[in-house]
Design a protein around this motif. Sequence first.
Motif, mmCIF file in Angstrom:
data_model
loop_
_atom_site.group_PDB
_atom_site.id
_atom_site.type_symbol
_atom_site.label_atom_id
_atom_site.label_comp_id
_atom_site.label_asym_id
_atom_site.label_seq_id
_atom_site.Cartn_x
_atom_site.Cartn_y
_atom_site.Cartn_z
ATOM 1 N N SER A 148 38.392 59.122 53.794
ATOM 2 C CA SER A 148 37.985 59.438 55.162
ATOM 3 C C SER A 148 36.957 60.560 55.189
ATOM 4 C CB SER A 148 39.201 59.860 55.991
ATOM 5 O OG SER A 148 40.132 58.822 56.070
ATOM 6 N N PHE A 149 37.145 61.545 54.341
ATOM 7 C CA PHE A 149 36.287 62.719 54.386
ATOM 8 C C PHE A 149 35.064 62.568 53.486
ATOM 9 C CE2 PHE A 149 35.784 67.449 53.440
ATOM 10 C CZ PHE A 149 35.051 67.662 54.600
ATOM 11 N N LEU A 150 35.316 62.344 52.196
ATOM 12 C CA LEU A 150 34.216 62.291 51.239
ATOM 13 C C LEU A 150 33.473 60.958 51.280
ATOM 14 C CD1 LEU A 150 36.048 63.918 48.181
ATOM 15 C CD2 LEU A 150 34.612 65.040 49.888
ATOM 16 N N GLY A 151 34.245 59.863 51.197
ATOM 17 C CA GLY A 151 33.623 58.544 51.103
ATOM 18 C C GLY A 151 32.863 58.138 52.350
ATOM 19 N N ILE A 152 33.473 58.354 53.531
ATOM 20 C CA ILE A 152 32.832 57.908 54.768
ATOM 21 C C ILE A 152 31.600 58.748 55.089
ATOM 22 C CG2 ILE A 152 33.128 57.702 57.273
ATOM 23 C CD1 ILE A 152 35.977 56.809 56.768
ATOM 24 N N CYS A 153 31.683 60.062 54.906
ATOM 25 C CA CYS A 153 30.502 60.905 55.146
ATOM 26 C C CYS A 153 29.346 60.464 54.259
ATOM 27 C CB CYS A 153 30.833 62.375 54.879
ATOM 28 S SG CYS A 153 31.864 63.116 56.158
ATOM 29 N N GLY A 154 29.642 60.159 52.994
ATOM 30 C CA GLY A 154 28.601 59.684 52.090
ATOM 31 C C GLY A 154 28.060 58.336 52.507
ATOM 32 N N ALA A 155 28.942 57.437 52.932
ATOM 33 C CA ALA A 155 28.510 56.105 53.352
ATOM 34 C C ALA A 155 27.602 56.175 54.581
ATOM 35 C CB ALA A 155 29.731 55.224 53.641
ATOM 36 N N ILE A 156 27.951 57.053 55.541
ATOM 37 C CA ILE A 156 27.116 57.203 56.744
ATOM 38 C C ILE A 156 25.785 57.860 56.388
ATOM 39 C CG2 ILE A 156 26.924 58.345 59.000
ATOM 40 C CD1 ILE A 156 29.986 58.038 59.250
ATOM 41 N N VAL A 182 26.344 71.692 62.926
ATOM 42 C CA VAL A 182 25.231 70.734 62.781
ATOM 43 C C VAL A 182 24.586 70.460 64.137
ATOM 44 C CG1 VAL A 182 24.644 68.336 62.232
ATOM 45 C CG2 VAL A 182 26.110 69.646 60.690
ATOM 46 N N LEU A 183 25.416 70.171 65.150
ATOM 47 C CA LEU A 183 24.870 69.881 66.482
ATOM 48 C C LEU A 183 24.144 71.105 67.045
ATOM 49 C CD1 LEU A 183 27.775 67.799 68.081
ATOM 50 C CD2 LEU A 183 25.533 66.964 67.349
ATOM 51 N N GLY A 184 24.686 72.314 66.769
ATOM 52 C CA GLY A 184 24.036 73.538 67.242
ATOM 53 C C GLY A 184 22.637 73.697 66.692
ATOM 54 N N LEU A 185 22.439 73.291 65.435
ATOM 55 C CA LEU A 185 21.104 73.381 64.832
ATOM 56 C C LEU A 185 20.094 72.499 65.558
ATOM 57 C CD1 LEU A 185 21.982 73.357 61.001
ATOM 58 C CD2 LEU A 185 21.249 75.300 62.376
ATOM 59 N N TYR A 186 20.592 71.455 66.215
ATOM 60 C CA TYR A 186 19.715 70.520 66.936
ATOM 61 C C TYR A 186 19.847 70.667 68.445
ATOM 62 C CZ TYR A 186 18.712 68.257 62.510
ATOM 63 O OH TYR A 186 18.273 67.999 61.227
ATOM 64 N N GLY A 187 20.342 71.840 68.896
ATOM 65 C CA GLY A 187 20.476 72.072 70.333
ATOM 66 C C GLY A 187 21.437 71.101 70.991
ATOM 67 N N PHE A 188 22.443 70.659 70.234
ATOM 68 C CA PHE A 188 23.436 69.672 70.706
ATOM 69 C C PHE A 188 22.759 68.396 71.211
ATOM 70 C CE2 PHE A 188 25.652 73.671 70.670
ATOM 71 C CZ PHE A 188 26.884 73.334 70.117
ATOM 72 N N ASN A 189 21.647 68.058 70.571
ATOM 73 C CA ASN A 189 20.897 66.840 70.886
ATOM 74 C C ASN A 189 21.103 65.849 69.745
ATOM 75 O OD1 ASN A 189 19.010 64.833 71.296
ATOM 76 N ND2 ASN A 189 17.452 66.221 72.096
ATOM 77 N N LEU A 212 30.818 60.918 62.074
ATOM 78 C CA LEU A 212 29.512 60.383 62.481
ATOM 79 C C LEU A 212 28.454 61.485 62.423
ATOM 80 C CD1 LEU A 212 27.987 57.914 63.654
ATOM 81 C CD2 LEU A 212 28.517 58.808 65.926
ATOM 82 N N VAL A 213 28.775 62.646 62.986
ATOM 83 C CA VAL A 213 27.837 63.778 62.985
ATOM 84 C C VAL A 213 27.659 64.321 61.572
ATOM 85 C CG1 VAL A 213 27.438 66.123 63.844
ATOM 86 C CG2 VAL A 213 28.403 64.380 65.364
ATOM 87 N N LEU A 214 28.762 64.437 60.831
ATOM 88 C CA LEU A 214 28.684 64.992 59.478
ATOM 89 C C LEU A 214 27.877 64.078 58.551
ATOM 90 C CD1 LEU A 214 32.346 66.298 58.999
ATOM 91 C CD2 LEU A 214 30.329 67.595 59.674
ATOM 92 N N GLY A 215 28.084 62.770 58.678
ATOM 93 C CA GLY A 215 27.346 61.827 57.830
ATOM 94 C C GLY A 215 25.854 61.868 58.088
#
Length: 541
Positions: A74-82, A216-223, A308-311
Motif C-alpha cells: 500500500s505504501f511503497l508499491g502503490i506510490c511507486g506505481a503511481i 507536497v500540496l503546499g509546495l503547489y499552493g494546494f493546486n 494519489l498525491v504522494l505518487g
Amino acid sequence: MSATTLLAAQSQELGINPVLNFTIFGAFVLVTLIIVFRASRNTKTASDYYAAGRAFSGPQNGVAIAGDYLSAASFLGICGAIALNGYDGFLYSIGFLVAWLVALLLVAELLRNTGKYTMGDVLAFRMRQRPVRAAAAISTLAVSFFYLLAQMAGAGGLVNLLLGIQSSAGQAAVIAAVGAVMIIYVLIGGMKGTTWVQIIKAVLLIAGAFAMTVWVLGLYGFNLSALLGDAVAMQGGKGEALLSPGAQYGVNEISKLNFLSLGIALVLGTAGLPHVLMRFYTVPTAKEARRSVVWAIALIGVFYLFTLVLGYGAGALVGPEAINDAPGGANSAAPLLAQALGGPVLLGFIAAVAFATILAVVAGLTITASASFAHDVYVNVIKKGKIEDKNSEVRVARITALVIGAVSIVGGILAKDQNVAFLVALAFAVAASANLPTILYSLFWKRFNTQGALWSIYGGLIVTITLIVFSPAVSGSEKAMIKGVDFHWFPLENPGLVSIPLSFFLGWLGTVLSKERDDAKQAEMEVRSLTGAGAEKATSH
C-alpha cells in the motif's frame, strides 16, 4: 563501476544517513517490544493468544485492521506505481479500497458470529471437520506465504536504500533480523501484542502520509492541477499517459486482460485474506465487528487518497529516472519523496514507518498461519478435538510461528527485488480463488457440502498456483522472478480472471455431484450467522 560502488554512490548522492535511519528503526523496535512484553502478561489461554481475549473495541480493532491491511504494498508499491504509471498505478488503491465493501456487506458480521479463531471454524461448522479444516489450513498457509514474500521484498528494498548495505549477504542478514523481531512479537505477545503493534503502526503511517501529502500540496499552493502538470512534465514525451488509462495496462489486448484480472483479484481477495478475517474474532460482539470494518474503511480510504498525491508528488519532485535508478526501484518512490521534502530526518521517519508496516503485517500473517495450523490441523485433525493439556495448542502455535518465520526469511531474501504491490496482488488472487468461494457458499448456499468445499479450496489453490508458475510473472518477461529462462504458457501475470470463476464452478460441481447434506446443521449455522445466537462471547476485558 561495480554494482556495489554504484549503489554506494547513489546512497551518498541522495543524502541518505544510514546511522540516523538505523537509530530511528531501533527506537521503534524497542518501544514496540516493550509494549509486546506488557501485553504478554495476559496471554495465557488459546483465546488470549489467537483472539486477544476478544477485548478490543470496534474502533481499536478498526485501526488495527487498517494497520494490518496497509502493508508495504500500500505504501511503497502503490506510490511507486503511481509515480511511474499514473492512472494505472492508482487502480491498485481503488481495488484495495472497493474490496472492503465485499468484506463489510458479505463477510464480517456473519464470520464473527459463526467462527471462533480461524477460517476453518466457519467452513467446518456444518461439514466433516477433519478434511475441511486441513484444506482451510493449507489454503491459509499458501496465502500467508505469498503475502509474506511481498512484505519481505519490501524490507529488502528498504534495507537496500536506507541502511547503505549493498552486499547481498548484508541485505540477507537484515531481512533475517526483521524476521527475528517479527517472531519475537508473535511468540511473546500473541494477538494482543501484535494488535497493539498494528495500531501504533497505523497511526504513524497515516500521520506520516498526511504530513507528506499536505507538504507536497503546499509546495503547489494546494493546486492539484499544478502538481499533475509537473509530474507530466518530468515524464517527457510520455507524460500525458500518466493522466489517462493505458500507461501500464493499455498497450495491447493482453495487458487489458491483465488489468481486468488484477481488478477482480483485488476486489474479491480481501474478503478471503485469512489475516484480515482473523481480526474479526478479536472483538466481543458482531456489532463491534461491523464497527471495526467501518473504521477500517474510513482510515484506509483516506490513506489511499494520500497515495494519489504522494505518487504524483514523487513523479514531480523526484522524477521517474531517479526512482528507477534508485536501489529498490519503484518501491523507493515514497522514501525518496520524503528525502526530497524534509531531508534525512523525514526520510528516516518515513523509512521507520515503512519498516514498522512490514513488521506489523508480517507479525499478523505469522500469527494467523500458526493459529490455523495449531487450531485446525493439530487440535482438530491430528488430535480429533481432544487435547488433555490446554497449553499444548498455544505451544504448537508458537513452534509453527518459528517455522513460518524461518520460511519467510528465506523467501524474502529470494524475492527482495520484486515489486511488492504485484506480489500482494498474487496473494489476493490465491485468497479470492481458494478461500472466498468456499466462505460465501458456506454462509449462503444451503446445499453446499464437504466435497464442494474441498473441490473449491484445493481446485482454486492448484489452478491459481499453477497459472502463476507458468505465467510471465515467473519466467519469460523483463520483470520475471526467474531471469534467463522462459517456460510460461499462460499469458496473464495475474490469474484471477480464470482462477476465481473456475473455483466457484468447482465448488458448485463438487456439491451437486455429492449427495451429502445436513439441513439441520445448515439451519443452525444460518440462525447463528444472522443473529449471533450461540456465537463465541468475550472471555476477558
